[in-house]
Design an enzyme around this catalytic site. Sequence first.
Site, PDB file in Angstrom:
ATOM      1  N   ARG A 251     -14.811  25.310 -70.069  1.00  0.00           N
ATOM      2  CA  ARG A 251     -14.374  23.909 -69.837  1.00  0.00           C
ATOM      3  C   ARG A 251     -12.846  23.839 -69.822  1.00  0.00           C
ATOM      4  O   ARG A 251     -12.170  24.762 -70.283  1.00  0.00           O
ATOM      5  CB  ARG A 251     -14.934  23.026 -70.955  1.00  0.00           C
TER       6      ARG A 251
ATOM      7  N   ASP B 236     -26.505  17.527 -76.793  1.00  0.00           N
ATOM      8  CA  ASP B 236     -25.967  17.417 -75.433  1.00  0.00           C
ATOM      9  C   ASP B 236     -25.879  15.961 -74.973  1.00  0.00           C
ATOM     10  O   ASP B 236     -26.673  15.124 -75.386  1.00  0.00           O
ATOM     11  CB  ASP B 236     -26.882  18.205 -74.477  1.00  0.00           C
TER      12      ASP B 236
ATOM     13  N   GLY C 192     -20.510  13.790 -72.873  1.00  0.00           N
ATOM     14  CA  GLY C 192     -19.701  13.432 -71.702  1.00  0.00           C
ATOM     15  C   GLY C 192     -20.305  12.239 -70.974  1.00  0.00           C
ATOM     16  O   GLY C 192     -19.585  11.295 -70.600  1.00  0.00           O
TER      17      GLY C 192
ATOM     18  N   TRP D 292     -22.320   9.991 -72.181  1.00  0.00           N
ATOM     19  CA  TRP D 292     -22.215   8.820 -73.065  1.00  0.00           C
ATOM     20  C   TRP D 292     -20.855   8.156 -72.869  1.00  0.00           C
ATOM     21  O   TRP D 292     -20.756   6.928 -72.739  1.00  0.00           O
ATOM     22  CB  TRP D 292     -22.400   9.273 -74.515  1.00  0.00           C
TER      23      TRP D 292
ATOM     24  N   ASN E 273     -19.168  27.480 -73.244  1.00  0.00           N
ATOM     25  CA  ASN E 273     -18.352  26.250 -73.261  1.00  0.00           C
ATOM     26  C   ASN E 273     -16.843  26.519 -73.175  1.00  0.00           C
ATOM     27  O   ASN E 273     -16.058  25.609 -72.915  1.00  0.00           O
ATOM     28  CB  ASN E 273     -18.668  25.382 -74.484  1.00  0.00           C
TER      29      ASN E 273
HETATM   30  C1  IPE Z   1     -25.450  23.110 -74.331  1.00  0.00           C
HETATM   31  O1  IPE Z   1     -24.967  22.064 -73.562  1.00  0.00           O
HETATM   32  C2  IPE Z   1     -24.459  23.500 -75.382  1.00  0.00           C
HETATM   33  C3  IPE Z   1     -24.224  22.522 -76.440  1.00  0.00           C
HETATM   34  C4  IPE Z   1     -24.814  21.356 -76.543  1.00  0.00           C
HETATM   35  C5  IPE Z   1     -23.283  22.909 -77.432  1.00  0.00           C
HETATM   36  P1  IPE Z   1     -24.180  22.318 -72.201  1.00  0.00           P
HETATM   37  O2  IPE Z   1     -23.787  20.983 -71.709  1.00  0.00           O
HETATM   38  O3  IPE Z   1     -23.130  23.323 -72.387  1.00  0.00           O
HETATM   39  O4  IPE Z   1     -25.331  22.955 -71.279  1.00  0.00           O
HETATM   40  P2  IPE Z   1     -25.481  22.997 -69.711  1.00  0.00           P
HETATM   41  O5  IPE Z   1     -24.162  23.428 -69.145  1.00  0.00           O
HETATM   42  O6  IPE Z   1     -25.860  21.630 -69.261  1.00  0.00           O
HETATM   43  O7  IPE Z   1     -26.599  23.973 -69.469  1.00  0.00           O
HETATM   44  C1  IPE Z   2     -22.361  18.330 -75.515  1.00  0.00           C
HETATM   45  O1  IPE Z   2     -22.048  17.312 -74.632  1.00  0.00           O
HETATM   46  C2  IPE Z   2     -21.161  18.864 -76.236  1.00  0.00           C
HETATM   47  C3  IPE Z   2     -20.862  20.262 -75.909  1.00  0.00           C
HETATM   48  C4  IPE Z   2     -21.460  20.987 -75.014  1.00  0.00           C
HETATM   49  C5  IPE Z   2     -19.785  20.879 -76.662  1.00  0.00           C
HETATM   50  P1  IPE Z   2     -21.504  17.590 -73.171  1.00  0.00           P
HETATM   51  O2  IPE Z   2     -20.020  17.642 -73.207  1.00  0.00           O
HETATM   52  O3  IPE Z   2     -22.161  18.784 -72.571  1.00  0.00           O
HETATM   53  O4  IPE Z   2     -21.989  16.281 -72.424  1.00  0.00           O
HETATM   54  P2  IPE Z   2     -22.505  16.137 -70.948  1.00  0.00           P
HETATM   55  O5  IPE Z   2     -23.625  17.127 -70.762  1.00  0.00           O
HETATM   56  O6  IPE Z   2     -21.340  16.439 -70.057  1.00  0.00           O
HETATM   57  O7  IPE Z   2     -22.966  14.727 -70.847  1.00  0.00           O
HETATM   58 MG    MG Z   3     -23.832  19.026 -71.438  1.00  0.00          MG
END
Ligand code: IPE
Ligand code: IPE
Ligand code: MG
Length: 253
Positions: free
Chosen positions: A77, A26, A29, A31, A74
């Site tokens: 999104r 996680d 985004g 980063w 996910n």
């Molecule tokens: C968990 O991260 C899923 C993955 C890393 C693939 P999310 O970013 O989807 O989790 P939440 O929404 O913060 O709980």
């Molecule tokens: C994890 O990073 C990747 C997936 C969940 C697919 P994020 O996209 O959730 O990154 P943040 O949480 O927005 O920083």
């Molecule tokens: Mg995330």
Amino acid sequence: MALFGNKNNSSDEVIKVPESLGVIMDGNGRWAKKRMLPRSAGHRAGAENLKELCRNCGNYGVKYLTVYAFSTENWSRPQDEVDQLMKLFVEFFDRYDAELEQEGIRVRFTGDIASLPENIRKVCEEGERRSVNRKKMQLIVAFNYGGRRELVNAVQKISEKVKSGELDISDIDEKLISENMYLPDVPDPDLIIRPSGEMRLSNFLLWESAYSELWISDCLWPDFGFDELTQAFKDYAKRDRRYGGLSKNDKEE
Ligand code: IPE
Ligand code: IPE
Ligand code: MG
């Protein structure tokens, strides 16, 4: 489980390597945002970093590495981002399978794979088939994975067997439920690492994590490297896994 380090030094030096490790990848985004880049750049950097994690875990002697790559939630999104994540998934195995092979890494997938688009299912089948004889470590990619969906799937499978008379309701116990999870031969994670600071599992391995140790770091996933992994293993060495019982010291009193 492997122990490294000189125990005559401070206990800080001792590293315990989990046999089965889970990583919630996680923070891609955040980063990207920090660098004023699009989220897609974060996902790309995150995928690159998975290769590093595989190498480091393989060298440390982890046997099962389960990484959370895409959750059943996910899909909510923006379509652009979902498309990009699917594309990256395909690219990753195209680009890195030779390196994974060199490292002796077998690839498996966990999640609702049957509901994925055909091209993704093909990558999964192909990746598993190609790597089946690799012995050093198993990389288990949780893709379209949700702990609740996995439990629903197990309940459905068991119910079918009860309906057909193959099983009696009294046969349903914890062992049977574990046997009906997606990958019953993979040991429950000893340790789950979550970079990026969120204090939650976000639907990752709900059944399997009952007694997993949790390690959460503020480091964003694309920056999570060897030093953070090593720190996690050092902290894991200090954990007292009691499973509801007493610690070794208390028993000896
Ligand atoms: C968990 O991260 C899923 C993955 C890393 C693939 P999310 O970013 O989807 O989790 P939440 O929404 O913060 O709980
Ligand atoms: C994890 O990073 C990747 C997936 C969940 C697919 P994020 O996209 O959730 O990154 P943040 O949480 O927005 O920083
Ligand atoms: Mg995330």
